[in-house]
Design an enzyme around this catalytic site. Structure first.
Site, PDB file in Angstrom:
ATOM      1  N   VAL A   1      23.461  29.018 120.166  1.00 12.86           N
ATOM      2  CA  VAL A   1      23.196  29.162 118.732  1.00 12.86           C
ATOM      3  C   VAL A   1      21.692  29.062 118.502  1.00 12.86           C
ATOM      4  O   VAL A   1      21.056  28.081 118.897  1.00 12.86           O
ATOM      5  CB  VAL A   1      23.922  28.063 117.918  1.00 12.86           C
ATOM      6  CG1 VAL A   1      23.686  28.272 116.427  1.00 12.86           C
ATOM      7  CG2 VAL A   1      25.400  28.048 118.240  1.00 12.86           C
TER       8      VAL A   1
ATOM      9  N   PRO B   1      22.469  13.246 114.245  1.00 15.20           N
ATOM     10  CA  PRO B   1      21.727  14.445 113.842  1.00 15.20           C
ATOM     11  C   PRO B   1      21.388  15.362 115.014  1.00 15.20           C
ATOM     12  O   PRO B   1      21.318  16.576 114.844  1.00 15.20           O
ATOM     13  CB  PRO B   1      20.459  13.867 113.201  1.00 15.20           C
ATOM     14  CG  PRO B   1      20.857  12.515 112.715  1.00 15.20           C
ATOM     15  CD  PRO B   1      21.844  12.012 113.730  1.00 15.20           C
TER      16      PRO B   1
ATOM     17  N   GLY C   1      21.955  12.132 127.694  1.00 10.56           N
ATOM     18  CA  GLY C   1      22.085  10.948 128.518  1.00 10.56           C
ATOM     19  C   GLY C   1      22.672  11.215 129.882  1.00 10.56           C
ATOM     20  O   GLY C   1      22.415  10.463 130.827  1.00 10.56           O
ATOM     21  N   MET C   2      23.501  12.276 130.004  1.00 10.29           N
ATOM     22  CA  MET C   2      24.134  12.531 131.289  1.00 10.29           C
ATOM     23  C   MET C   2      23.996  13.979 131.742  1.00 10.29           C
ATOM     24  O   MET C   2      24.464  14.344 132.817  1.00 10.29           O
ATOM     25  CB  MET C   2      25.618  12.169 131.215  1.00 10.29           C
ATOM     26  CG  MET C   2      26.393  12.880 130.110  1.00 10.29           C
ATOM     27  SD  MET C   2      28.096  12.314 129.968  1.00 10.29           S
ATOM     28  CE  MET C   2      28.904  13.374 131.144  1.00 10.29           C
TER      29      MET C   2
ATOM     30  N   GLU D   1      28.641  28.405 123.816  1.00  8.83           N
ATOM     31  CA  GLU D   1      28.034  29.335 122.858  1.00  8.83           C
ATOM     32  C   GLU D   1      26.576  28.950 122.622  1.00  8.83           C
ATOM     33  O   GLU D   1      26.260  27.765 122.446  1.00  8.83           O
ATOM     34  CB  GLU D   1      28.827  29.270 121.547  1.00  8.83           C
ATOM     35  CG  GLU D   1      28.229  30.010 120.387  1.00  8.83           C
ATOM     36  CD  GLU D   1      28.968  29.718 119.090  1.00  8.83           C
ATOM     37  OE1 GLU D   1      28.651  30.379 118.085  1.00  8.83           O
ATOM     38  OE2 GLU D   1      29.853  28.836 119.076  1.00  8.83           O
TER      39      GLU D   1
ATOM     40  N   ASN E   1      23.254  16.203 117.371  1.00  4.34           N
ATOM     41  CA  ASN E   1      24.429  16.998 117.721  1.00  4.34           C
ATOM     42  C   ASN E   1      24.881  17.895 116.580  1.00  4.34           C
ATOM     43  O   ASN E   1      25.968  18.463 116.643  1.00  4.34           O
ATOM     44  CB  ASN E   1      25.584  16.079 118.142  1.00  4.34           C
ATOM     45  CG  ASN E   1      25.396  15.556 119.550  1.00  4.34           C
ATOM     46  OD1 ASN E   1      24.703  16.163 120.357  1.00  4.34           O
ATOM     47  ND2 ASN E   1      25.996  14.420 119.847  1.00  4.34           N
TER      48      ASN E   1
ATOM     49  N   GLU F   1      21.575  17.995 131.105  1.00  7.11           N
ATOM     50  CA  GLU F   1      20.539  18.759 130.437  1.00  7.11           C
ATOM     51  C   GLU F   1      21.088  20.147 130.106  1.00  7.11           C
ATOM     52  O   GLU F   1      21.997  20.644 130.774  1.00  7.11           O
ATOM     53  CB  GLU F   1      19.290  18.871 131.299  1.00  7.11           C
ATOM     54  CG  GLU F   1      19.494  19.501 132.665  1.00  7.11           C
ATOM     55  CD  GLU F   1      18.229  19.466 133.501  1.00  7.11           C
ATOM     56  OE1 GLU F   1      17.241  18.852 133.068  1.00  7.11           O
ATOM     57  OE2 GLU F   1      18.227  20.057 134.600  1.00  7.11           O
ATOM     58  N   VAL F   2      20.532  20.760 129.067  1.00  7.87           N
ATOM     59  CA  VAL F   2      21.041  22.039 128.570  1.00  7.87           C
ATOM     60  C   VAL F   2      20.005  23.129 128.821  1.00  7.87           C
ATOM     61  O   VAL F   2      18.821  22.952 128.538  1.00  7.87           O
ATOM     62  CB  VAL F   2      21.376  21.954 127.072  1.00  7.87           C
ATOM     63  CG1 VAL F   2      21.929  23.289 126.570  1.00  7.87           C
ATOM     64  CG2 VAL F   2      22.373  20.837 126.805  1.00  7.87           C
TER      65      VAL F   2
ATOM     66  N   ASP G   1      30.320  10.522 119.113  1.00 11.43           N
ATOM     67  CA  ASP G   1      28.857  10.555 119.222  1.00 11.43           C
ATOM     68  C   ASP G   1      28.267  11.449 118.142  1.00 11.43           C
ATOM     69  O   ASP G   1      27.432  12.315 118.412  1.00 11.43           O
ATOM     70  CB  ASP G   1      28.446  11.040 120.611  1.00 11.43           C
ATOM     71  CG  ASP G   1      26.959  10.761 120.898  1.00 11.43           C
ATOM     72  OD1 ASP G   1      26.382   9.891 120.225  1.00 11.43           O
ATOM     73  OD2 ASP G   1      26.394  11.419 121.786  1.00 11.43           O
TER      74      ASP G   1
END
Length: 543
Positions: free
Chosen positions: A91, A137, A21-22, A89, A139, A24-25, A134
């Site tokens: 994963v 699933p 929502g705020m 990290e 997360n 991006e990864v 928050d």
């Protein structure tokens, strides 16, 4: 030509792997430590908002302090190109959300294991004063070998934060509506029990393939969390055992006081369920009149049937025995009754003796719980068994020495019946942190200090010394050497403050003249001695 974006001359962004929502990864490559990392980048439109920036920084600070096997670790944070980022990290995983969608739900055994690991992560965070807020699933990350990690404490904030630090305005809500707790949906204060409600929603979705409430908008879903009762789990999936359904029902109670008080209580009940024992959640709450009416049950509105008048009956007559009694039969019956009573008395006596032997019917003997903390787990279990209790042991990472009991439930001195269970929590040893050889890469001293502190080392000192290696301000050696160490191990970084100084004096000449007469000739001999002094400054001994 390399067109990839590099943050802080260190984190090279490779590809986007997620969007929230705020932020991006991105999957990125740490050029300094040559390892993959995940970089969460705040959207530029939010980076201009001081409140969002403060929340983003709070995420990094809160998450960096949560070092737990079931929590995604945070390494670093900073700003670049007008926005902010967090280094985490990386994963290799699938999210629980992806698994549920692909498999249309998962079996109860697997759901129990995932829920227990998520509860362990939440319990650790709660004990450190952080509520996730928050839990969903998306997360929850599942590694290929089954390891579970909870990610994105992005909207978490310290429970103990002061009013001046409160980044949530009164009446506003944060989180994902499908997994809201009722108090979140109403904009009320939240505590660890709100996370447990959200985990209950996740567990519901794991075993049924769908969340308990859906709607056309977040507002409609939030309303259902506050006002409506979810369809019982076993109506959607009869294969779910009653014990697991009861645990979910307890988690989804509207009143926080009716849920589990802590994540540890939930883990204990999940352990009971796995071991085939009765769960503390008990049976699923019965349907009340209110819920019956809410489901549209029909109420009998027919008028009562009028009562019939009571008729006067003639007085009762003694019954007539159609079988006449023969002479002498009464005497035989009396002997039979007496014999039967005697046998019953003997049997009753034997039952009393047997009951006393088993302790049945007597008040249970209670024993004071002994002091078990500070003992090793082996000593504590032996002592508990000697007193007649059943020890239940759980390891927890702690700064106390390995295998030493750090907590017991109940407290010493509490009176319990023999055969009761005592929970023992013992230390699995202090947290260990990996230390790389920073001198090999000539790492910048201050950057190395920040990196080690983010990794978990509590004491990092930077000392200057002359050296011919690396550049000024870069690490030329370290103490200790690379390896795994406890977080409280002091680390000293020696950074170059310039080259090793070498001073050479000018030659000093000494001339000696000797004159010897030789008839009419005079012979002069000169001897020259040259002395060179070299001063070398060496690094101080680190001992």
């Amino acid at each position: 030509m390399n067109d990839k974006v590099v943050f802080n001359d260190r984190y090279e962004l490779e590809r986007r792997v997620g969007r929230g929502g705020m932020a991006e990864v991105w999957l990125a490559h740490d050029l300094l430590l040559t390892r993959p990392v995940a970089v969460k980048v705040l959207f530029p439109q939010f980076a201009a908002d001081p409140a969002f920036v403060a929340r983003f920084r709070r995420e990094a600070q809160a998450a960096a302090n949560l070092n737990h096997p079931n929590i995604v670790g945070v390494y670093d944070w900073g700003n670049e190109g007008g926005t902010y980022y967090i280094v985490m990290e990386y994963v290799e995983n699938r999210t629980l959300s992806e698994i549920i969608k692909a498999e249309h739900g998962i079996d109860t055994r697997r759901a129990t294991m995932v829920a227990a690991d998520v509860a362990a992560a939440l319990g650790f965070a709660h004990r450190n004063g952080v509520v996730h807020r928050d839990v969903k699933p998306g997360n929850v990350l599942i590694a290929p070998k089954g390891a579970v990690k909870v990610a994105d404490f992005g909207i978490a904030r310290a429970i103990t934060a002061g009013t001046e630090d409160n980044l949530t305005q009164t009446g506003s809500v944060m989180g994902t509506a499908t997994y809201f707790s009722p108090e979140q949906a109403q904009g009320l204060p939240v505590d660890p029990r709100s996370d447990l409600y959200s985990l209950g929603v996740v567990m519901y979705e794991m075993v049924t393939g769908r969340p308990p409430f859906t709607g056309d908008s977040p507002v409609s879903i939030a309303y259902k969390h506050v006002q409506e009762t979810p369809t019982p789990v076993r109506e959607l999936n009869p294969q779910v055992p009653p014990g697991f359904a009861a645990i979910i029902a307890k988690l989804l109670q509207k009143d926080p006081a009716d849920r589990y008080a802590t994540a540890e209580e939930l883990r204990t009940d999940l352990r009971r369920f796995r071991q085939g024992e009765p769960v503390a959640a008990g049976a699923v709450a019965p349907v009340t009149a209110a819920t019956t009416m809410a489901r549209g049950a029909q109420i009998d509105t027919r008028p009562p049937v009028p009562a019939r008048p009571i008729q006067q009956l003639p007085p009762p007559q003694p019954p007539r025995n159609p079988y006449p009694v023969e002479q002498g039969s009464g005497r035989r019956t009396g002997w039979f009754v007496a014999l039967l009573l005697g046998l019953l008395l003997v049997l009753a006596g034997l039952l009393v003796v047997f009951a006393k032997t088993l302790g049945i019917g007597e008040d249970p003997v209670k024993v004071a719980v002994p002091q078990l903390t500070q003992l090793t787990i082996t000593q504590a279990e032996t002592e508990a068994k000697a007193k007649g209790f059943i020890p239940e042991s759980t390891a927890e990472q702690n700064d106390a020495p390995k295998d030493v009991v750090i907590r017991q439930i109940p407290d010493p001195g509490v009176q319990l019946e023999k055969g009761s269970t005592i929970k023992l929590v013992y230390s699995s040893g202090p947290q260990t942190v990996h230390l790389d050889d920073l001198a090999v890469a000539c790492t910048d001293g201050e950057a190395a200090r920040t990196l080690l502190q983010a990794a978990g080392f509590r004491s990092v000192a930077v000392v200057s010394e002359p050296s011919d290696a690396c550049k000024d301000g870069q690490v030329v050696r370290q103490d200790p050497a690379a390896g795994d160490y406890p977080a409280d191990r002091a680390v000293t970084l020696y950074v170059r403050s310039g080259p090793v100084a070498t001073t050479t004096t000018k030659p000093k000449t000494t001339t000696t003249t000797t004159t010897e007469p030789s008839g009419d000739t005079t012979t002069t001999t000169s001897t020259t001695t040259t002395t060179t002094t070299t001063t070398t400054t060496l690094p101080e001994d680190d001992g």
